[in-house]
Design a protein around this motif. Structure first.
Motif, PDB file in Angstrom:
ATOM      1  N   GLY A  64      -7.311  55.276  65.413  1.00  0.00           N
ATOM      2  CA  GLY A  64      -7.451  55.537  63.982  1.00  0.00           C
ATOM      3  C   GLY A  64      -7.614  54.212  63.253  1.00  0.00           C
ATOM      4  N   GLY A  65      -6.842  54.009  62.198  1.00  0.00           N
ATOM      5  CA  GLY A  65      -6.927  52.759  61.446  1.00  0.00           C
ATOM      6  C   GLY A  65      -6.620  51.546  62.313  1.00  0.00           C
ATOM      7  N   ASP A  66      -7.358  50.461  62.079  1.00  0.00           N
ATOM      8  CA  ASP A  66      -7.166  49.208  62.810  1.00  0.00           C
ATOM      9  C   ASP A  66      -5.831  48.599  62.388  1.00  0.00           C
ATOM     10  OD1 ASP A  66      -7.165  46.600  63.753  1.00  0.00           O
ATOM     11  OD2 ASP A  66      -9.290  46.291  63.387  1.00  0.00           O
ATOM     12  N   LEU A  67      -4.844  48.664  63.277  1.00  0.00           N
ATOM     13  CA  LEU A  67      -3.489  48.230  62.910  1.00  0.00           C
ATOM     14  C   LEU A  67      -3.400  46.726  62.708  1.00  0.00           C
ATOM     15  CD1 LEU A  67      -1.773  50.769  65.226  1.00  0.00           C
ATOM     16  CD2 LEU A  67      -1.392  50.642  62.776  1.00  0.00           C
ATOM     17  N   ALA A  68      -4.234  45.967  63.407  1.00  0.00           N
ATOM     18  CA  ALA A  68      -4.269  44.528  63.161  1.00  0.00           C
ATOM     19  C   ALA A  68      -4.795  44.244  61.756  1.00  0.00           C
ATOM     20  CB  ALA A  68      -5.143  43.835  64.209  1.00  0.00           C
ATOM     21  N   GLU A  69      -5.788  45.017  61.335  1.00  0.00           N
ATOM     22  CA  GLU A  69      -6.310  44.874  59.985  1.00  0.00           C
ATOM     23  C   GLU A  69      -5.264  45.291  58.951  1.00  0.00           C
ATOM     24  OE1 GLU A  69      -8.824  44.279  56.696  1.00  0.00           O
ATOM     25  OE2 GLU A  69      -8.824  43.478  58.735  1.00  0.00           O
ATOM     26  N   MET A  70      -4.496  46.336  59.259  1.00  0.00           N
ATOM     27  CA  MET A  70      -3.417  46.746  58.364  1.00  0.00           C
ATOM     28  C   MET A  70      -2.393  45.627  58.197  1.00  0.00           C
ATOM     29  SD  MET A  70      -2.489  50.693  59.274  1.00  0.00           S
ATOM     30  CE  MET A  70      -3.696  52.002  59.187  1.00  0.00           C
ATOM     31  N   GLN A  71      -2.035  44.993  59.313  1.00  0.00           N
ATOM     32  CA  GLN A  71      -1.068  43.904  59.246  1.00  0.00           C
ATOM     33  C   GLN A  71      -1.616  42.755  58.398  1.00  0.00           C
ATOM     34  OE1 GLN A  71      -0.034  42.102  62.980  1.00  0.00           O
ATOM     35  NE2 GLN A  71       1.724  41.006  62.142  1.00  0.00           N
ATOM     36  N   ARG A  72      -2.893  42.412  58.603  1.00  0.00           N
ATOM     37  CA  ARG A  72      -3.502  41.346  57.799  1.00  0.00           C
ATOM     38  C   ARG A  72      -3.466  41.691  56.322  1.00  0.00           C
ATOM     39  NH1 ARG A  72      -7.126  40.501  54.577  1.00  0.00           N
ATOM     40  NH2 ARG A  72      -7.885  42.649  54.746  1.00  0.00           N
ATOM     41  N   ALA A  73      -3.797  42.946  55.994  1.00  0.00           N
ATOM     42  CA  ALA A  73      -3.833  43.377  54.600  1.00  0.00           C
ATOM     43  C   ALA A  73      -2.445  43.329  53.967  1.00  0.00           C
ATOM     44  CB  ALA A  73      -4.411  44.785  54.508  1.00  0.00           C
ATOM     45  N   VAL A  74      -1.435  43.732  54.737  1.00  0.00           N
ATOM     46  CA  VAL A  74      -0.063  43.689  54.219  1.00  0.00           C
ATOM     47  C   VAL A  74       0.358  42.251  53.952  1.00  0.00           C
ATOM     48  CG1 VAL A  74       2.351  44.023  54.879  1.00  0.00           C
ATOM     49  CG2 VAL A  74       0.702  45.892  55.169  1.00  0.00           C
ATOM     50  N   ASP A  77      -1.441  40.854  50.997  1.00  0.00           N
ATOM     51  CA  ASP A  77      -1.336  41.708  49.807  1.00  0.00           C
ATOM     52  C   ASP A  77      -2.712  42.253  49.399  1.00  0.00           C
ATOM     53  OD1 ASP A  77       0.213  43.043  47.955  1.00  0.00           O
ATOM     54  OD2 ASP A  77      -0.024  41.496  46.423  1.00  0.00           O
ATOM     55  N   ASP A  78      -3.501  42.613  50.411  1.00  0.00           N
ATOM     56  CA  ASP A  78      -4.853  43.127  50.192  1.00  0.00           C
ATOM     57  C   ASP A  78      -4.865  44.627  50.459  1.00  0.00           C
ATOM     58  OD1 ASP A  78      -7.570  43.504  49.914  1.00  0.00           O
ATOM     59  OD2 ASP A  78      -8.062  42.741  51.910  1.00  0.00           O
ATOM     60  N   ILE A  79      -4.094  45.342  49.671  1.00  0.00           N
ATOM     61  CA  ILE A  79      -3.961  46.780  49.901  1.00  0.00           C
ATOM     62  C   ILE A  79      -5.256  47.511  49.546  1.00  0.00           C
ATOM     63  CG2 ILE A  79      -2.620  48.833  49.317  1.00  0.00           C
ATOM     64  CD1 ILE A  79      -1.124  46.704  50.950  1.00  0.00           C
ATOM     65  N   GLN A  80      -6.059  46.940  48.670  1.00  0.00           N
ATOM     66  CA  GLN A  80      -7.293  47.616  48.264  1.00  0.00           C
ATOM     67  C   GLN A  80      -8.235  47.863  49.443  1.00  0.00           C
ATOM     68  OE1 GLN A  80      -8.058  49.169  45.511  1.00  0.00           O
ATOM     69  NE2 GLN A  80      -6.082  48.596  44.639  1.00  0.00           N
ATOM     70  N   SER A  81      -8.225  46.967  50.436  1.00  0.00           N
ATOM     71  CA  SER A  81      -9.086  47.185  51.603  1.00  0.00           C
ATOM     72  C   SER A  81      -8.635  48.411  52.386  1.00  0.00           C
ATOM     73  CB  SER A  81      -9.101  45.948  52.511  1.00  0.00           C
ATOM     74  OG  SER A  81      -7.834  45.722  53.090  1.00  0.00           O
ATOM     75  N   LEU A  82      -7.333  48.663  52.414  1.00  0.00           N
ATOM     76  CA  LEU A  82      -6.822  49.846  53.102  1.00  0.00           C
ATOM     77  C   LEU A  82      -7.161  51.114  52.317  1.00  0.00           C
ATOM     78  CD1 LEU A  82      -3.334  48.493  54.213  1.00  0.00           C
ATOM     79  CD2 LEU A  82      -5.475  48.520  55.501  1.00  0.00           C
ATOM     80  N   VAL A  83      -7.127  51.004  51.002  1.00  0.00           N
ATOM     81  CA  VAL A  83      -7.522  52.132  50.164  1.00  0.00           C
ATOM     82  C   VAL A  83      -8.998  52.465  50.403  1.00  0.00           C
ATOM     83  CG1 VAL A  83      -7.843  52.918  47.782  1.00  0.00           C
ATOM     84  CG2 VAL A  83      -5.760  51.684  48.426  1.00  0.00           C
ATOM     85  N   LYS A  84      -9.818  51.429  50.567  1.00  0.00           N
ATOM     86  CA  LYS A  84     -11.242  51.646  50.828  1.00  0.00           C
ATOM     87  C   LYS A  84     -11.447  52.389  52.147  1.00  0.00           C
ATOM     88  CE  LYS A  84     -15.708  51.112  50.358  1.00  0.00           C
ATOM     89  NZ  LYS A  84     -16.457  51.915  49.343  1.00  0.00           N
ATOM     90  N   ILE A  85     -10.683  52.032  53.171  1.00  0.00           N
ATOM     91  CA  ILE A  85     -10.790  52.739  54.444  1.00  0.00           C
ATOM     92  C   ILE A  85     -10.396  54.203  54.271  1.00  0.00           C
ATOM     93  CG2 ILE A  85      -9.837  52.922  56.778  1.00  0.00           C
ATOM     94  CD1 ILE A  85      -9.714  49.872  56.838  1.00  0.00           C
ATOM     95  N   ALA A  86      -9.350  54.466  53.487  1.00  0.00           N
ATOM     96  CA  ALA A  86      -8.945  55.849  53.231  1.00  0.00           C
ATOM     97  C   ALA A  86     -10.073  56.636  52.578  1.00  0.00           C
ATOM     98  CB  ALA A  86      -7.689  55.880  52.367  1.00  0.00           C
TER      99      ALA A  86
END
Length: 263
Positions: A64-74, A77-86
């Motif tokens: 599913g979601g790239d967990l390494a990318e999630m960690q980088r975003a956290v 503080d780049d939560i908007q990139s995770l919102v874009k994936i959603a």
């Protein structure tokens, strides 16, 4: 057309989309989601294509979601990139349901998160005996995306769907078949031949029939998708800014059990 995160080919009326990020267990990032969407739209519009086949390279179909990318975003503080994936994964499932042609997913290995919900959005899924299907969102403090609960409740009933979403318990291939999520289960070495048998069967019939069937399915069960999608995205945005989500991602990276606080 060349892509960086997927492979795409067309042969004898069958388009094949292969997830091709095995080094990160085929985790979804923004470029991969955009490439999948581009491919789905190309297939929908190309009159020479009868069927879309989706498979993957590597031992894991997709986390599913790239967990390494999630960690980088956290950490950034780049939560908007995770919102874009959603946003993108919901659009992927939506476009799959709206495609007027049969979609087959040919699955080997674990399938989690948005990828598990793509399985429900497809018309057929053939899986190997070692496949597992996981609504993994609660493990990182999120709710299902990619139209997950909208699709899952209609496929297996609201009670089972809620239980799977709340527990994150994996479904093995046999149970997923019994629940009605899969078309067939086979041995790993027979996945390709079993998939090709289904393709051969589908190619015998008229694409006109498939267009009509998919339109009837949509009208009977899925016309409320747009409203659901707005709520799903709103809740995912809210959850992505919580401390529990950050804790869930960090815990996964540190290979420990998360300590959620409800904040």
């Amino acid at each position: 057309m060349q892509f960086g995160n997927i492979l795409y080919s067309v042969n004898d009326g069958v388009a094949t989309l292969t997830l091709n990020r095995p080094e990160v267990s085929n985790g979804f990032n923004i470029p991969m989601c955009e490439e999948i969407l581009t491919t789905i739209k190309m297939v929908s519009e190309d009159e020479s294509i009868q069927i879309l086949l989706i498979n993957a390279n590597g031992k894991v179909f997709s986390v599913g979601g790239d967990l390494a990318e999630m960690q980088r975003a956290v950490e950034a503080d780049d939560i908007q990139s995770l919102v874009k994936i959603a946003e993108l994964v919901n659009e992927i499932s939506y476009e799959m349901k709206r495609m007027p042609k049969p979609i087959i997913m040919s699955v080997d290995g674990p399938v989690a998160g948005a990828a598990a919900n793509m399985v429900i959005a497809a018309d057929f899924c053939i899986a190997t005996e070692r496949s597992r299907f996981i609504q993994a969102f609660v493990g990182v403090g999120l709710a299902p995306d990619a139209g997950g609960l909208y699709l899952l409740a209609r496929a297996i009933g609201v009670t089972r769907a809620t239980q799977l979403a709340m527990t994150g318990e994996p479904l093995n291939a046999e149970k997923a078949l019994n629940y009605g999520l899969l078309y067939k289960v086979c041995e790993a070495e027979k996945l390709e031949i079993t998939t090709n048998q289904l393709i051969k069967k589908l190619k015998r019939h008229s694409l006109n029939s498939y267009r009509a069937i998919k339109e009837l399915v949509w009208k009977s069960l899925f016309t409320g998708w747009e409203e659901y999608a707005k709520l799903e995205l709103h809740l995912q945005k809210t959850l992505a800014f919580t401390e529990d989500f950050k804790e869930g991602v960090r815990a996964y990276a540190e290979k420990r059990r998360p300590k959620f606080s409800g904040k």
